[in-house]
Design a protein around this motif. Structure first.
Motif, PDB file in Angstrom:
ATOM      1  N   ARG A   1       0.881  -1.282   0.096  1.00  0.00           N
ATOM      2  CA  ARG A   1       0.140  -0.079  -0.058  1.00  0.00           C
ATOM      3  C   ARG A   1       0.904   1.146  -0.097  1.00  0.00           C
ATOM      4  O   ARG A   1       0.516   2.167   0.409  1.00  0.00           O
ATOM      5  CB  ARG A   1      -1.004  -0.033   1.012  1.00  0.00           C
ATOM      6  CG  ARG A   1      -2.010  -1.167   1.024  1.00  0.00           C
ATOM      7  CD  ARG A   1      -2.946  -0.748  -0.050  1.00  0.00           C
ATOM      8  NE  ARG A   1      -3.811  -2.091  -0.187  1.00  0.00           N
ATOM      9  CZ  ARG A   1      -3.748  -2.961  -0.904  1.00  0.00           C
ATOM     10  NH1 ARG A   1      -2.687  -3.152  -1.354  1.00  0.00           N
ATOM     11  NH2 ARG A   1      -4.736  -3.864  -0.820  1.00  0.00           N
TER      12      ARG A   1
ATOM     13  N   PRO B   1      -7.513   6.595  -1.773  1.00  0.00           N
ATOM     14  CA  PRO B   1      -8.737   7.335  -1.130  1.00  0.00           C
ATOM     15  C   PRO B   1      -9.509   8.473  -1.819  1.00  0.00           C
ATOM     16  O   PRO B   1     -10.504   8.817  -1.922  1.00  0.00           O
ATOM     17  CB  PRO B   1      -8.436   8.051   0.469  1.00  0.00           C
ATOM     18  CG  PRO B   1      -6.959   7.533   0.346  1.00  0.00           C
ATOM     19  CD  PRO B   1      -6.646   6.666  -0.900  1.00  0.00           C
ATOM     20  N   GLY B   2      -8.379   8.878  -2.718  1.00  0.00           N
ATOM     21  CA  GLY B   2      -8.909  10.247  -3.573  1.00  0.00           C
ATOM     22  C   GLY B   2      -9.803   9.772  -4.621  1.00  0.00           C
ATOM     23  O   GLY B   2     -10.744  10.329  -5.079  1.00  0.00           O
TER      24      GLY B   2
ATOM     25  N   SER C   1      -6.817   1.400   1.506  1.00  0.00           N
ATOM     26  CA  SER C   1      -6.271   2.154   0.571  1.00  0.00           C
ATOM     27  C   SER C   1      -4.914   2.722   0.809  1.00  0.00           C
ATOM     28  O   SER C   1      -4.295   2.295   2.038  1.00  0.00           O
ATOM     29  CB  SER C   1      -6.949   3.674   0.265  1.00  0.00           C
ATOM     30  OG  SER C   1      -7.104   4.244   1.634  1.00  0.00           O
ATOM     31  N   GLY C   2      -3.826   2.935  -0.100  1.00  0.00           N
ATOM     32  CA  GLY C   2      -2.728   3.222  -0.033  1.00  0.00           C
ATOM     33  C   GLY C   2      -2.050   4.432  -0.795  1.00  0.00           C
ATOM     34  O   GLY C   2      -3.105   5.364  -1.270  1.00  0.00           O
ATOM     35  N   VAL C   3      -0.928   4.840  -1.165  1.00  0.00           N
ATOM     36  CA  VAL C   3      -0.470   5.828  -1.737  1.00  0.00           C
ATOM     37  C   VAL C   3       0.796   5.369  -2.350  1.00  0.00           C
ATOM     38  O   VAL C   3       1.575   4.446  -2.521  1.00  0.00           O
ATOM     39  CB  VAL C   3       0.089   6.826  -1.007  1.00  0.00           C
ATOM     40  CG1 VAL C   3      -0.735   7.961  -0.193  1.00  0.00           C
ATOM     41  CG2 VAL C   3       1.224   6.269   0.171  1.00  0.00           C
TER      42      VAL C   3
ATOM     43  N   MET D   1       3.458   9.584   5.253  1.00  0.00           N
ATOM     44  CA  MET D   1       2.684   9.350   4.081  1.00  0.00           C
ATOM     45  C   MET D   1       2.308   7.791   4.460  1.00  0.00           C
ATOM     46  O   MET D   1       1.012   7.469   3.498  1.00  0.00           O
ATOM     47  CB  MET D   1       3.283   9.231   2.957  1.00  0.00           C
ATOM     48  CG  MET D   1       3.744  10.751   2.214  1.00  0.00           C
ATOM     49  SD  MET D   1       2.321  11.443   1.730  1.00  0.00           S
ATOM     50  CE  MET D   1       2.590  11.300   0.126  1.00  0.00           C
ATOM     51  N   THR D   2       2.538   7.182   5.104  1.00  0.00           N
ATOM     52  CA  THR D   2       1.729   5.805   5.276  1.00  0.00           C
ATOM     53  C   THR D   2       0.950   5.884   6.888  1.00  0.00           C
ATOM     54  O   THR D   2       0.191   4.896   7.004  1.00  0.00           O
ATOM     55  CB  THR D   2       3.124   4.861   5.422  1.00  0.00           C
ATOM     56  OG1 THR D   2       3.990   5.061   6.296  1.00  0.00           O
ATOM     57  CG2 THR D   2       3.220   4.311   4.063  1.00  0.00           C
ATOM     58  N   ASN D   3       1.430   6.786   7.775  1.00  0.00           N
ATOM     59  CA  ASN D   3       0.689   7.009   8.939  1.00  0.00           C
ATOM     60  C   ASN D   3       0.450   8.430   9.217  1.00  0.00           C
ATOM     61  O   ASN D   3       1.404   8.885  10.102  1.00  0.00           O
ATOM     62  CB  ASN D   3       0.885   5.952   9.974  1.00  0.00           C
ATOM     63  CG  ASN D   3      -0.013   6.069  11.201  1.00  0.00           C
ATOM     64  OD1 ASN D   3      -0.936   6.706  11.101  1.00  0.00           O
ATOM     65  ND2 ASN D   3       0.369   5.395  12.043  1.00  0.00           N
TER      66      ASN D   3
ATOM     67  N   ARG E   1       6.395  19.431  -1.261  1.00  0.00           N
ATOM     68  CA  ARG E   1       5.407  18.844  -1.127  1.00  0.00           C
ATOM     69  C   ARG E   1       4.404  19.320   0.136  1.00  0.00           C
ATOM     70  O   ARG E   1       3.333  18.675   0.422  1.00  0.00           O
ATOM     71  CB  ARG E   1       5.709  17.350  -1.039  1.00  0.00           C
ATOM     72  CG  ARG E   1       6.235  16.634  -2.339  1.00  0.00           C
ATOM     73  CD  ARG E   1       6.590  15.452  -2.037  1.00  0.00           C
ATOM     74  NE  ARG E   1       6.724  14.757  -3.279  1.00  0.00           N
ATOM     75  CZ  ARG E   1       7.619  13.628  -3.299  1.00  0.00           C
ATOM     76  NH1 ARG E   1       8.201  13.343  -1.954  1.00  0.00           N
ATOM     77  NH2 ARG E   1       7.667  13.002  -4.616  1.00  0.00           N
TER      78      ARG E   1
ATOM     79  N   VAL F   1      -2.978  13.337  -1.621  1.00  0.00           N
ATOM     80  CA  VAL F   1      -3.070  12.197  -1.862  1.00  0.00           C
ATOM     81  C   VAL F   1      -4.428  11.491  -1.390  1.00  0.00           C
ATOM     82  O   VAL F   1      -4.901  10.346  -1.736  1.00  0.00           O
ATOM     83  CB  VAL F   1      -1.808  11.097  -1.842  1.00  0.00           C
ATOM     84  CG1 VAL F   1      -0.747  11.758  -2.571  1.00  0.00           C
ATOM     85  CG2 VAL F   1      -1.660  10.978  -0.229  1.00  0.00           C
ATOM     86  N   GLY F   2      -4.982  12.242  -0.423  1.00  0.00           N
ATOM     87  CA  GLY F   2      -6.134  11.682   0.091  1.00  0.00           C
ATOM     88  C   GLY F   2      -6.311  10.797   1.428  1.00  0.00           C
ATOM     89  O   GLY F   2      -7.269  10.411   1.938  1.00  0.00           O
ATOM     90  N   ILE F   3      -4.975  10.729   1.692  1.00  0.00           N
ATOM     91  CA  ILE F   3      -5.024   9.844   3.117  1.00  0.00           C
ATOM     92  C   ILE F   3      -5.217  10.627   4.304  1.00  0.00           C
ATOM     93  O   ILE F   3      -5.637   9.927   5.330  1.00  0.00           O
ATOM     94  CB  ILE F   3      -3.569   9.005   3.127  1.00  0.00           C
ATOM     95  CG1 ILE F   3      -2.248  10.185   3.223  1.00  0.00           C
ATOM     96  CG2 ILE F   3      -3.476   7.946   2.207  1.00  0.00           C
ATOM     97  CD1 ILE F   3      -1.093   9.437   3.759  1.00  0.00           C
TER      98      ILE F   3
ATOM     99  N   GLU G   1      -7.993  13.188   5.034  1.00  0.00           N
ATOM    100  CA  GLU G   1      -9.191  13.744   4.163  1.00  0.00           C
ATOM    101  C   GLU G   1     -10.042  15.060   4.873  1.00  0.00           C
ATOM    102  O   GLU G   1     -10.351  14.547   6.139  1.00  0.00           O
ATOM    103  CB  GLU G   1     -10.222  12.522   4.045  1.00  0.00           C
ATOM    104  CG  GLU G   1     -11.273  12.806   2.950  1.00  0.00           C
ATOM    105  CD  GLU G   1     -12.187  11.680   2.715  1.00  0.00           C
ATOM    106  OE1 GLU G   1     -13.377  12.214   2.198  1.00  0.00           O
ATOM    107  OE2 GLU G   1     -11.943  10.610   3.155  1.00  0.00           O
TER     108      GLU G   1
ATOM    109  N   HIS H   1      -6.730   7.920   6.656  1.00  0.00           N
ATOM    110  CA  HIS H   1      -6.821   6.611   6.157  1.00  0.00           C
ATOM    111  C   HIS H   1      -5.383   6.127   5.986  1.00  0.00           C
ATOM    112  O   HIS H   1      -4.573   6.497   4.938  1.00  0.00           O
ATOM    113  CB  HIS H   1      -7.369   6.483   4.715  1.00  0.00           C
ATOM    114  CG  HIS H   1      -8.733   7.398   4.496  1.00  0.00           C
ATOM    115  ND1 HIS H   1      -9.892   6.820   4.922  1.00  0.00           N
ATOM    116  CD2 HIS H   1      -8.837   8.388   4.017  1.00  0.00           C
ATOM    117  CE1 HIS H   1     -10.902   7.775   4.814  1.00  0.00           C
ATOM    118  NE2 HIS H   1     -10.418   8.815   4.097  1.00  0.00           N
TER     119      HIS H   1
ATOM    120  N   PRO I   1      -2.417   4.211   5.158  1.00  0.00           N
ATOM    121  CA  PRO I   1      -1.854   2.744   4.631  1.00  0.00           C
ATOM    122  C   PRO I   1      -1.260   1.940   5.571  1.00  0.00           C
ATOM    123  O   PRO I   1      -1.523   0.661   5.005  1.00  0.00           O
ATOM    124  CB  PRO I   1      -0.863   3.578   3.365  1.00  0.00           C
ATOM    125  CG  PRO I   1      -1.488   4.841   3.181  1.00  0.00           C
ATOM    126  CD  PRO I   1      -1.587   5.312   4.630  1.00  0.00           C
TER     127      PRO I   1
END
Lengths: 631, 357
Positions: free
Chosen positions: A237, A261-262, A287-289, B109-111, B139, B316-318, B320, B330, B332
């Motif tokens: 992920r 998630p996007g 979901s992941g990135v 980026m993963t948590n 970024r 990236v939406g993680i 939101e 969210h 990853p």
């Protein structure tokens, strides 16, 4: 076996794809390889396409049909010493070329001058079919229609092999969604067919493969995509990558398919049905990135962060990028971080042959990086193994908490393969000694302090991730004590070195790592040892030898490090001669076999090598067997 | 100094009911030289952690201290759990030279629930790690970058770093530094960091405030901290050294408000009746940083702070953004990766890699 040759931008790839598409409509399994230079246009380009009733995973060195869009297929005009595709034709094959006059169109550099290859054409009794592809198309539709000239070649092939009209037209319609493009392509195709009929061209002795009715059950894609899918199914992920050929396929596959998630947010805004909402919920929970990093240095270190945080994370690269990643891999070794790296080999050194295949980094993948730490290297031969091993990489990396490398090559990553469907429901996820919060709580309740680098019998310690209460530790690149704190005492240094290397000893006995596979006659006195893509050509060559009365066995090594020393020893027992087939100059696999099994002066072991950047073929293997002798 | 709305992303957690003390997170004793400025930063950060835990309710296990390589980058070591100190400790990563920001962004980026603070020296962050620094700012990862700025490499025993001023004599520059120094403040602002400040390790209270605001800021925060090296930073041919270097620094720093007087003349829109220094104005911030760098006076304070710029995690939406301004995470790292649960999606993907008649 087909080859399509021209300059970059001439449409060799399009033509190969169209024919592969028609083949697919007829239920035939394609295998394709790219022979392109590192450029977008103008340099000589070769595309190889093999069609067969059943999945075949290598090209043949004997062409039945060669389509030449320019002189580069039959003459080495720049005197570069290229091996010309024309020399790889079988006796009695067909050369189809564009016979339009020179300088008809600025991009079209040359009219084909067949006199240049006269001797070889005569010697091999090659049928030569010249057809004014560009001239006819431009006469009817103007200069802009030049780009559709390759559909003429499809028409010629269709007529020669009596391919059904319906399939050919359907494929062209698939590729060109209506409009003038489609009209021109259809016209070009029809012209090819009609011209062939009028000239009464025939192709004796070769027929189009029959459908075995299995294509529809098969996966059909590039190796790189299978690696990407395998990674996703394994739960990857977080993909971090820097674009590099031939590993960008993995990056692009992940970019397209990483559950994000996007994407869910956008889909939600489109008023989905209840079933779709349930599906989207599930996507959001998984979901992941994907991150396109700014260098391989940043990629490997970003990967460390992701892996420390507990995500299943991966990067894919090729030789130059892998060189940049060495420090990070080494850090993953001492920090006991499960790093998953795909190394898609290409011809080196330096920038080397960026778009071509090779196996020059086997020793580098095993012995690269400073310092000593356990590293696990596995290598797939084809599509199905690419998928399965990609999954397994994550289990291995987490089980042993150490860098794991999926060693593959351009011919697999960018090759088009057919294989039986991937066994999705048989995939198991093994996260090793990763603790849950409950397990950690009961450990803490027992009064034992949690130690990230606890010395254990198998060398593997229990792992926690940031955010877990009571699991605080330092993930470190310094030599450290059981808590992760930097310490340089002799006693600790030895204990920690032994602890880390014990993991390697345990891995060497782990039957869950991909085990070596033996093909052919078990009691043969003649054999091959190989790994990765050359396995396919070697097995085909072995089958040929077998047919000719020489019992032959092939040993495919699938885990390369820890080296399957016992399997190789067992295979060599009773063999008189064994060829090691690999795509490099320095006999890297053979050196490991010598180092680990037979010693440096064994007469039993011989080498079959190809290191010119082109995928090895069964003919290459057979030719060198003849040269090297069966005994 | 910070926008209260920004606290919304820090969730309350029942575990944090037990108040934390500095002792709970103080690990192994550091091995810095006596008099080193780094002590001040470490002490300030510990107070900040205690405050974020006790006031904002950040669970202790959500802090991750990341260090590169160098004297200062050892900071995570002194915060980690240590049996001799009997502390609870923070999660930490002691990474490679110049690569700490990549590790930090990988964690975040993963948590995105983690509070990630990266500690590195001027050599670590502005020489070998310059690319990581620029792109992390660009970024707008929601992490805090603390630069320990002392103009020298300490751990390798005294070579010039990229922030060394012209003519500074060090082990690697016996005839003085020839290159232009880099200014992390101007770089960070131009690269896209959304909170940029400079502190002085000696001014503990102000530093604490800056660090607290930086961590509470939802976006990439850069805090450049002047931390005198009492062992290897020698001025005027070695005449000024040891703790006397603090005196040298005192002459080379000034609060932003003092420098703004000179700098504002450079800002076009300034008029006699015009606005005063505005931390949300990039040009104001750059003008002060530039004026300070040119005049040999290092401005201290908050240069630049804008809110509402989407972070990398939001993009990236993680993370939101919810209608009430909070962020739904969210992570990853906590994705449900059960094959069984995801089989419908995997089947769809496998189907796409098949031949479709």
């Amino acid at each position: 076996m087909f080859a399509f040759c021209g300059r970059g931008g001439d449409g060799s790839l399009t033509t190969a794809n169209t024919l592969a598409g028609i083949g697919k409509l007829l239920g035939v399994c394609p295998h394709g390889q790219r022979g392109v230079e590192s450029n977008i246009k103008t340099e000589p380009t070769e595309l190889w396409l093999r069609l067969a009733s059943v999945p075949i995973a290598c090209t043949s060195g004997l062409l039945d049909v060669l389509v030449a869009f320019d002189q580069s297929a039959i003459e080495d005009e720049e005197g570069e010493g290229r091996t010309l595709p024309i020399t790889q034709m079988r006796d009695g094959g067909v050369l189809i070329y564009d016979s339009s006059p020179r300088l008809l169109y600025p991009n079209m550099k040359h009219e084909l001058n067949r006199a240049a290859a006269d001797a070889i054409l005569r010697e091999k009794k090659i049928l030569v079919f010249g057809i004014p592809m560009a001239q006819e198309i431009m006469r009817r539709f103007g200069a802009n229609a030049y780009v559709t000239r390759n559909a003429v070649a499809i028409g010629v092939i269709a007529e020669l092999f009596c391919l059904p009209e319906k399939a050919c037209r359907a494929q062209l319609a698939r590729e060109h969604k209506g409009g003038t493009r489609l009209e021109w392509n259809i016209a070009a195709y029809e012209f090819g067919r009609q011209f062939t009929r009028e000239q009464e061209w025939k192709l004796p002795g070769v027929s189009f493969p029959e459908s075995a009715g299995i294509l529809e059950e098969c996966q059909l894609t590039l190796g790189g995509n299978a690696i990407g899918l395998g990674a996703l199914v394994a739960g990857c992920r977080n993909y971090v990558g820097y674009p590099i050929t031939p590993a960008s396929e993995v990056l692009e596959y992940m970019a397209e398919n990483m559950p994000s998630p996007g994407v869910v947010v956008i889909a939600r805004s489109q008023d989905p049905s209840p079933e779709e909402v349930a599906f989207l919920d599930r996507i959001q929970q998984t979901s992941g990135v994907l991150i396109q990093e700014m260098s391989e240095l940043m990629a490997i270190n970003q990967l460390q962060g992701a892996a420390i945080a507990g995500a299943r994370a991966m990067t894919a690269t090729s030789g130059p990028g892998f060189s940049l990643m060495q420090e990070g891999l080494s850090a993953g070794g001492i920090g006991e971080i499960p790093l998953v790296v795909v190394l898609s080999q290409r011809g080196g050194p330096g920038t080397g042959l960026p778009t071509r295949t090779g196996q020059e980094d086997l020793l580098f993948s095993i012995f690269g990086s400073h310092g000593e730490f356990p590293k696990i290297v596995i290598s797939p031969k084809d599509l199905k193994e690419a998928f399965l091993f990609a999954v397994e990489m994550f289990n291995i990396a987490e089980r042993y908490q150490t860098p794991a490398i999926l060693l593959t090559e351009q011919a697999v990553a960018q090759g088009l393969f057919c294989s039986r469907a991937f066994p999705l429901d048989q995939i198991a996820i093994d996260r090793g000694k990763l603790l849950t919060q409950e397990e950690l709580d009961s450990l803490c309740a027992s009064g034992t302090p949690y130690k990230r680098y606890e010395i254990t019998e198998d060398g593997i310690s229990r792992r926690t991730i940031p955010g877990m209460r009571g699991g605080q530790h330092l993930a470190t690149t310094n030599e450290h004590d059981e808590f992760g704190s930097a310490i340089e005492t002799i006693k600790n240094r030895l204990a920690m070195t032994h602890k880390r290397m014990r993991k390697f000893e345990v891995a060497a006995k782990d039957r869950r790592l991909p085990q070596p596979r033996v093909f052919g006659s078990k009691d043969a006195r003649f054999g091959f040892i190989t790994y990765g893509f050359p396995t396919n050509a070697t097995c085909e060559a072995a089958a040929h030898l077998e047919e000719q009365g020489t019992p032959t066995a092939v040993l495919q090594l699938r885990t390369l490090w820890p080296f399957p020393e016992q399997a190789v020893r067992a295979f060599l027992r009773g063999k008189d001669t064994c060829f090691v087939v690999e795509q490099n100059y320095t006999k890297q696999l053979r050196r490991i076999i010598e180092m680990e099994v037979v010693g440096p002066r064994s007469r039993k072991i011989k080498s079959i090598l190809r290191y010119d950047g082109r995928p090895i073929t069964p003919e290459d293997v057979l030719e060198q067997v003849v040269k090297g002798g069966l005994n | 100094m910070y926008d209260p709305e920004e606290q919304a992303f820090i969730k309350k957690n029942t575990y944090s009911d037990i108040p934390l003390t500095v002792k709970d997170i103080s690990g192994k004793e550091s091995n810095w030289c006596a008099g080193c400025g780094d002590f001040g930063i470490l002490a300030a950060y510990k107070n900040v952690v205690v405050k974020l835990h006790n006031e904002d309710g950040v669970p202790l296990e959500n802090f991750v201290a990341v260090g590169g390589i160098g004297c200062s980058a050892k900071t995570p070591e002194w915060l980690a759990k240590s049996p001799s100190a009997g502390n609870m400790g923070l999660y930490g990563c002691h990474t490679l030279h110049g690569r700490d920001l990549s590790v930090a962004s990988g964690l975040k980026m993963t948590n995105p629930n983690l509070i990630v603070v990266a500690f590195g020296g001027d050599g670590n962050t502005l020489a070998i790690g310059m690319s990581e620094f620029m792109h992390t700012c660009r970024r707008n990862h929601n992490i805090t970058i603390v630069i320990f700025n002392n103009q020298v490499y300490g751990l390798t025993k005294g070579q010039a770093s990229p922030t060394a001023h012209k003519d500074l004599v060090t082990g690697s520059t016996p005839r003085g530094v020839r290159d232009q120094p880099v200014d992390p403040i101007q770089l960070a602002i131009v690269a896209g960091a959304t909170f940029v400040a400079r502190g002085f390790s000696k001014n503990r209270k102000e530093l604490e405030e800056l660090l607290l605001a930086a961590i509470r800021h939802n976006g990439c925060s850069v805090v450049d901290v002047i931390t005198p090296c009492v062992t290897y930073h020698r001025e005027e041919g070695g005449k000024i050294r040891d703790t006397a270097i603090y005196g040298w620094w005192d002459e080379h720093i000034a609060p932003i408000k003092d420098i703004w007087g000179d700098a504002k003349q450079r800002v076009e829109k300034e008029s006699a009746a015009g606005p005063d220094y505005d931390v949300t104005d990039k040009l104001h911030a750059l003008a002060v940083a530039h004026e300070g760098a040119e005049g040999g006076r290092w401005p201290l304070g908050l240069f630049y702070h804008v809110i509402g710029v989407p972070t990398a995690e939001e993009v990236v939406g993680i993370a939101e953004r919810q209608p009430d301004g909070t962020l739904k995470i969210h992570a990853p790292a906590h994705a449900n990766i059960s094959v069984q649960d995801n089989l419908p999606y995997y089947r769809q993907l496998a189907e796409a890699l098949r031949y479709k008649p």
